[in-house]
Design a protein around this motif. Structure first.
Motif, mmCIF file in Angstrom:
data_model
loop_
_atom_site.group_PDB
_atom_site.id
_atom_site.type_symbol
_atom_site.label_atom_id
_atom_site.label_comp_id
_atom_site.label_asym_id
_atom_site.label_seq_id
_atom_site.Cartn_x
_atom_site.Cartn_y
_atom_site.Cartn_z
ATOM 1 N N GLU A 87 -4.687 -3.901 8.332
ATOM 2 C CA GLU A 87 -4.318 -3.205 9.565
ATOM 3 C C GLU A 87 -3.363 -2.071 9.233
ATOM 4 O O GLU A 87 -2.453 -2.230 8.407
ATOM 5 N N VAL A 88 -3.570 -0.926 9.852
ATOM 6 C CA VAL A 88 -2.735 0.243 9.595
ATOM 7 C C VAL A 88 -1.415 0.095 10.338
ATOM 8 O O VAL A 88 -1.399 -0.122 11.555
ATOM 9 N N VAL A 89 -0.327 0.224 9.605
ATOM 10 C CA VAL A 89 1.012 0.162 10.182
ATOM 11 C C VAL A 89 1.532 1.563 10.477
ATOM 12 O O VAL A 89 2.161 1.812 11.506
ATOM 13 N N GLU A 90 1.265 2.483 9.583
ATOM 14 C CA GLU A 90 1.800 3.832 9.695
ATOM 15 C C GLU A 90 0.879 4.784 8.959
ATOM 16 O O GLU A 90 0.350 4.454 7.891
ATOM 17 N N SER A 91 0.642 5.964 9.523
ATOM 18 C CA SER A 91 -0.166 6.957 8.815
ATOM 19 C C SER A 91 0.203 8.351 9.289
ATOM 20 O O SER A 91 0.705 8.535 10.406
ATOM 21 N N GLU A 92 -0.037 9.317 8.420
ATOM 22 C CA GLU A 92 0.198 10.724 8.729
ATOM 23 C C GLU A 92 -0.963 11.536 8.180
ATOM 24 O O GLU A 92 -1.433 11.282 7.067
ATOM 25 N N ARG A 93 -1.407 12.526 8.972
ATOM 26 C CA ARG A 93 -2.386 13.493 8.480
ATOM 27 C C ARG A 93 -1.734 14.860 8.503
ATOM 28 O O ARG A 93 -1.139 15.261 9.507
ATOM 29 N N LEU A 94 -1.848 15.563 7.399
ATOM 30 C CA LEU A 94 -1.162 16.833 7.210
ATOM 31 C C LEU A 94 -2.141 17.891 6.709
ATOM 32 O O LEU A 94 -3.284 17.597 6.386
ATOM 33 N N LYS A 95 -1.655 19.134 6.663
ATOM 34 C CA LYS A 95 -2.418 20.234 6.074
ATOM 35 C C LYS A 95 -3.805 20.367 6.707
ATOM 36 O O LYS A 95 -4.835 20.241 6.044
ATOM 37 N N ALA A 96 -3.810 20.614 8.013
ATOM 38 C CA ALA A 96 -5.066 20.761 8.773
ATOM 39 C C ALA A 96 -5.957 19.530 8.630
ATOM 40 O O ALA A 96 -7.183 19.624 8.614
ATOM 41 N N GLY A 97 -5.314 18.368 8.528
ATOM 42 C CA GLY A 97 -6.054 17.111 8.438
ATOM 43 C C GLY A 97 -6.683 16.835 7.098
ATOM 44 O O GLY A 97 -7.515 15.933 6.981
ATOM 45 N N THR A 98 -6.271 17.556 6.047
ATOM 46 C CA THR A 98 -6.893 17.383 4.732
ATOM 47 C C THR A 98 -6.102 16.456 3.813
ATOM 48 O O THR A 98 -6.571 16.137 2.713
ATOM 49 N N VAL A 99 -4.918 16.029 4.233
ATOM 50 C CA VAL A 99 -4.098 15.117 3.436
ATOM 51 C C VAL A 99 -3.707 13.944 4.321
ATOM 52 O O VAL A 99 -3.327 14.135 5.482
ATOM 53 N N GLU A 100 -3.808 12.741 3.777
ATOM 54 C CA GLU A 100 -3.449 11.558 4.554
ATOM 55 C C GLU A 100 -2.562 10.629 3.740
ATOM 56 O O GLU A 100 -2.793 10.385 2.556
ATOM 57 N N ARG A 101 -1.532 10.119 4.414
ATOM 58 C CA ARG A 101 -0.665 9.082 3.877
ATOM 59 C C ARG A 101 -0.857 7.848 4.753
ATOM 60 O O ARG A 101 -0.804 7.959 5.977
ATOM 61 N N VAL A 102 -1.049 6.698 4.125
ATOM 62 C CA VAL A 102 -1.329 5.483 4.890
ATOM 63 C C VAL A 102 -0.510 4.315 4.354
ATOM 64 O O VAL A 102 -0.444 4.107 3.135
ATOM 65 N N TYR A 103 0.078 3.586 5.272
ATOM 66 C CA TYR A 103 0.698 2.286 4.979
ATOM 67 C C TYR A 103 -0.073 1.258 5.796
ATOM 68 O O TYR A 103 -0.035 1.264 7.018
ATOM 69 N N ALA A 104 -0.834 0.414 5.105
ATOM 70 C CA ALA A 104 -1.598 -0.644 5.751
ATOM 71 C C ALA A 104 -1.075 -1.988 5.269
ATOM 72 O O ALA A 104 -0.431 -2.095 4.228
ATOM 73 N N ARG A 105 -1.389 -3.033 6.014
ATOM 74 C CA ARG A 105 -0.844 -4.357 5.716
ATOM 75 C C ARG A 105 -1.933 -5.417 5.803
ATOM 76 O O ARG A 105 -2.822 -5.351 6.662
ATOM 77 N N ARG A 106 -1.863 -6.372 4.882
ATOM 78 C CA ARG A 106 -2.725 -7.541 5.005
ATOM 79 C C ARG A 106 -2.018 -8.521 5.941
ATOM 80 O O ARG A 106 -0.857 -8.872 5.711
ATOM 81 N N PRO A 107 -2.649 -8.924 7.037
ATOM 82 C CA PRO A 107 -1.963 -9.801 7.993
ATOM 83 C C PRO A 107 -1.363 -11.022 7.314
ATOM 84 O O PRO A 107 -1.949 -11.584 6.387
ATOM 85 N N ALA A 108 -0.181 -11.416 7.775
ATOM 86 C CA ALA A 108 0.529 -12.522 7.151
ATOM 87 C C ALA A 108 -0.268 -13.819 7.201
ATOM 88 O O ALA A 108 -0.138 -14.679 6.345
ATOM 89 N N GLY A 109 -1.122 -13.953 8.199
ATOM 90 C CA GLY A 109 -1.943 -15.149 8.298
ATOM 91 C C GLY A 109 -3.288 -15.022 7.625
ATOM 92 O O GLY A 109 -4.121 -15.914 7.739
ATOM 93 N N GLY A 110 -3.513 -13.860 6.917
ATOM 94 C CA GLY A 110 -4.812 -13.627 6.295
ATOM 95 C C GLY A 110 -5.060 -14.550 5.145
ATOM 96 O O GLY A 110 -4.154 -15.092 4.526
ATOM 97 N N SER A 111 -6.340 -14.802 4.859
ATOM 98 C CA SER A 111 -6.716 -15.701 3.768
ATOM 99 C C SER A 111 -6.870 -14.923 2.477
ATOM 100 O O SER A 111 -6.927 -13.709 2.482
#
Length: 200
Positions: free
Chosen positions: A176-200
């Motif tokens: 699941e995505v926690v935080e993300s940013e798209r920059l430079k006319a949408g050509t650069v992306e930074r993503v912080y995603a997480r595996r749910p704590a209850g995930g297997s």
């Protein structure tokens, strides 16, 4: 190809890091914690940006020549890192081995980026973090069209894709995505995603 590029990689990427990706490595690495796996570690350009709470760093890379440079960089910084040759599409680690997985400027060139994302999710512990930085296909169609034209050459020459959008693969990998940013006319992306704590 990366064996050939390794000696000049740092010089070549410095310009793009200033112009296109400025602050991206810092953004990603500042969110790393615990046992960290860096996928496609390259020459170790992220090493200076990891915080103290990133207790142990393991890096994998397909190119031994790139790893040689990364080892020297780590030594110069006084860092202890575990670096090894491995394939991002088939990580040699057990399930739930790491608190954080980092991948910067690499999913664009990994042949099967879907497999790589699936593998990165697999080795994350429940509650673990996946941190990504890459150039992606713009959501503004004139820019995307230009990227697509460039991509016709870069895929053939270097296996580099300009229009991939890795974020679209995360949900299928159980993240699941926690935080993300798209920059430079949408050509650069930074993503912080997480595996749910209850995930297997």
């Amino acid at each position: 190809m990366w064996e050939t590029v390794a000696p000049r990689y740092d010089r070549g990427i410095e310009f793009w890091e200033r112009v296109q990706f400025g602050g991206g490595r810092e953004w990603v690495c500042s969110r790393a914690t615990g046992d960290v796996l860096e996928v496609a570690v390259g020459t170790g350009r992220n090493f200076p940006f990891y915080p103290a709470r990133a207790r142990h760093i393991t890096g994998i890379e397909l190119s031994p020549a790139m790893l040689d440079i990364a080892r020297k960089r780590a030594a110069d910084l006084g860092q202890e890192v575990d670096l090894r040759v491995a394939d991002a599409q088939a990580l040699p680690f057990a399930d739930a081995s790491f608190d954080t997985v980092v991948c910067t400027l690499s999913l664009c060139a990994i042949p099967d980026h879907r497999a790589a994302v699936t593998e990165m999710a697999r080795v994350l512990r429940p509650g673990g973090r996946l941190l990504l930085l890459d150039h992606i296909g713009s959501n503004w169609w004139p820019v995307w069209a230009g990227q697509r034209l460039v991509e016709l050459m870069t895929i053939r020459a270097a296996g580099e894709h300009m229009t991939r959008r890795p974020r679209s693969l995360l949900a299928a990998a159980g993240l699941e995505v926690v935080e993300s940013e798209r920059l430079k006319a949408g050509t650069v992306e930074r993503v912080y995603a997480r595996r749910p704590a209850g995930g297997s």
